[in-house]
Design an enzyme around this catalytic site. Structure first.
Site, PDB file in Angstrom:
ATOM      1  N   HIS A  55      11.385  -8.976   0.286  1.00 54.03           N
ATOM      2  CA  HIS A  55      10.986  -7.800   0.652  1.00 54.03           C
ATOM      3  C   HIS A  55      12.613  -6.629   0.508  1.00 54.03           C
ATOM      4  O   HIS A  55      12.768  -7.115   1.670  1.00 54.03           O
ATOM      5  CB  HIS A  55      10.231  -7.258   0.523  1.00 54.03           C
ATOM      6  CG  HIS A  55       9.366  -5.999   1.128  1.00 54.03           C
ATOM      7  ND1 HIS A  55       9.950  -4.256   1.528  1.00 54.03           N
ATOM      8  CD2 HIS A  55       8.069  -5.184   0.314  1.00 54.03           C
ATOM      9  CE1 HIS A  55       9.514  -3.852   1.332  1.00 54.03           C
ATOM     10  NE2 HIS A  55       8.231  -4.432   0.391  1.00 54.03           N
ATOM     11  N   ASP A  70       0.913  -1.201  -0.295  1.00 53.02           N
ATOM     12  CA  ASP A  70       0.053  -0.022   0.077  1.00 53.02           C
ATOM     13  C   ASP A  70       1.113   1.374   0.073  1.00 53.02           C
ATOM     14  O   ASP A  70       2.059   1.688   0.282  1.00 53.02           O
ATOM     15  CB  ASP A  70      -0.860   0.235   1.386  1.00 53.02           C
ATOM     16  CG  ASP A  70      -0.157   0.376   3.014  1.00 53.02           C
ATOM     17  OD1 ASP A  70       1.162  -0.111   2.780  1.00 53.02           O
ATOM     18  OD2 ASP A  70      -1.298   0.766   2.993  1.00 53.02           O
ATOM     19  N   TYR A 118       2.802   4.736   0.825  1.00 57.16           N
ATOM     20  CA  TYR A 118       3.968   5.316   2.087  1.00 57.16           C
ATOM     21  C   TYR A 118       2.082   6.136   2.882  1.00 57.16           C
ATOM     22  O   TYR A 118       1.543   6.831   2.395  1.00 57.16           O
ATOM     23  CB  TYR A 118       4.763   5.976   1.517  1.00 57.16           C
ATOM     24  CG  TYR A 118       6.163   5.612   0.868  1.00 57.16           C
ATOM     25  CD1 TYR A 118       6.937   4.718   1.655  1.00 57.16           C
ATOM     26  CD2 TYR A 118       6.207   5.961  -0.582  1.00 57.16           C
ATOM     27  CE1 TYR A 118       7.992   4.101   0.987  1.00 57.16           C
ATOM     28  CE2 TYR A 118       7.586   5.734  -1.226  1.00 57.16           C
ATOM     29  CZ  TYR A 118       8.405   4.398  -0.489  1.00 57.16           C
ATOM     30  OH  TYR A 118       8.927   4.069  -1.638  1.00 57.16           O
ATOM     31  N   PHE A 138       6.845   2.375  -4.137  1.00 55.12           N
ATOM     32  CA  PHE A 138       8.316   2.366  -4.145  1.00 55.12           C
ATOM     33  C   PHE A 138       8.229   3.795  -4.475  1.00 55.12           C
ATOM     34  O   PHE A 138      10.023   4.491  -3.761  1.00 55.12           O
ATOM     35  CB  PHE A 138       9.094   1.593  -4.707  1.00 55.12           C
ATOM     36  CG  PHE A 138       8.918  -0.083  -4.030  1.00 55.12           C
ATOM     37  CD1 PHE A 138       9.481  -0.681  -2.922  1.00 55.12           C
ATOM     38  CD2 PHE A 138       8.174  -1.025  -4.878  1.00 55.12           C
ATOM     39  CE1 PHE A 138       9.209  -1.448  -2.475  1.00 55.12           C
ATOM     40  CE2 PHE A 138       8.126  -2.414  -4.116  1.00 55.12           C
ATOM     41  CZ  PHE A 138       8.725  -2.363  -3.396  1.00 55.12           C
TER      42      PHE A 138
END
Length: 224
Positions: free
Chosen positions: A186, A64, A66, A77
């Site tokens: 991740h 989701d 920031y 990202f």
């Protein structure tokens, strides 16, 4: 929300007429009316505006947006140029440096990737300020699953980069043998050392694109 108007509309336009989306729309409208929510409403669908379906070469799946001030702008990202580079993106840059020898830039603005055909897709497209995952389970997942199905159905080679468990859960949806699926932990500081560093996903992506007659991605983000 600014409407999707390019070729994505033909592929996923039916989603906007489904009951779950009506419910999601009402929820989002209420959230933006009563709370601080990111990204700005005009930025929610930026991944689709910047990367038309017929130009998709690579898909990176995030979770989701920031949730701190000024960060999110509709691409997973990525942050706006004036915002400090988040830790996960810094680790992505470190892997790019190790893998392809690229310089680590002074910003986290990934629009140049999106414009080259990298779909930077979060599975949830909005979030309440300072409350990670606060908009999970309200319908975005069904919408973005439809997006993933639409890309999977494309009859040309595409690379899917699945980083971390939530992205890895999308693997069963990717059934097209023409596509390349690369998985790794991740890039978060909590997990990057468990195999994201050294995965060489960026060079593998470009080798696959070149082998299929496609222009590789220029992963170098320029300084601002």
């Amino acid at each position: 929300m600014s409407a999707i108007t390019n070729d994505w509309l033909e592929a996923i336009g039916d989603e906007f007429r489904k009951p779950y989306y009506s419910k999601l729309y009402r929820f989002i409208k209420e959230e933006y009316s009563n709370y601080v929510v990111y990204p700005n409403t005009d930025d929610i669908f930026n991944a689709f505006h910047l990367t038309p379906l017929n130009e998709v070469k690579v898909v990176i799946i995030g979770q989701d947006p920031y949730h701190n001030v000024g960060q999110a702008h509709g691409l997973c990202f990525s942050v706006k140029p004036e915002v400090e580079i988040p830790p996960s993106l810094l680790n992505i840059y470190k892997e790019l440096n190790e893998d392809l020898g690229l310089r680590i830039p002074n910003n986290g603005y990934l629009v140049s990737w999106a414009k080259q055909g990298v779909l930077l897709l979060n599975t949830v497209l909005t979030v309440r300020a300072h409350q990670a995952n606060s908009h999970q389970g309200h319908g975005w997942e069904e919408f973005t699953d439809a997006v993933i199905h639409a890309v999977n159905a494309i009859d040309r080679p595409i690379v899917f980069l699945l980083w971390g468990r939530p992205a890895g859960l999308k693997r069963p949806m990717l059934t097209n043998p023409k596509h390349l699926i690369l998985e790794a932990p991740h890039p978060s500081p909590l997990s990057a050392y468990r195999g994201f560093f050294g995965c060489k996903h960026f060079s593998k992506t470009n080798e696959f694109l070149k082998a299929n007659g496609l222009t590789p991605i220029d992963w170098q983000i320029e300084d601002v």
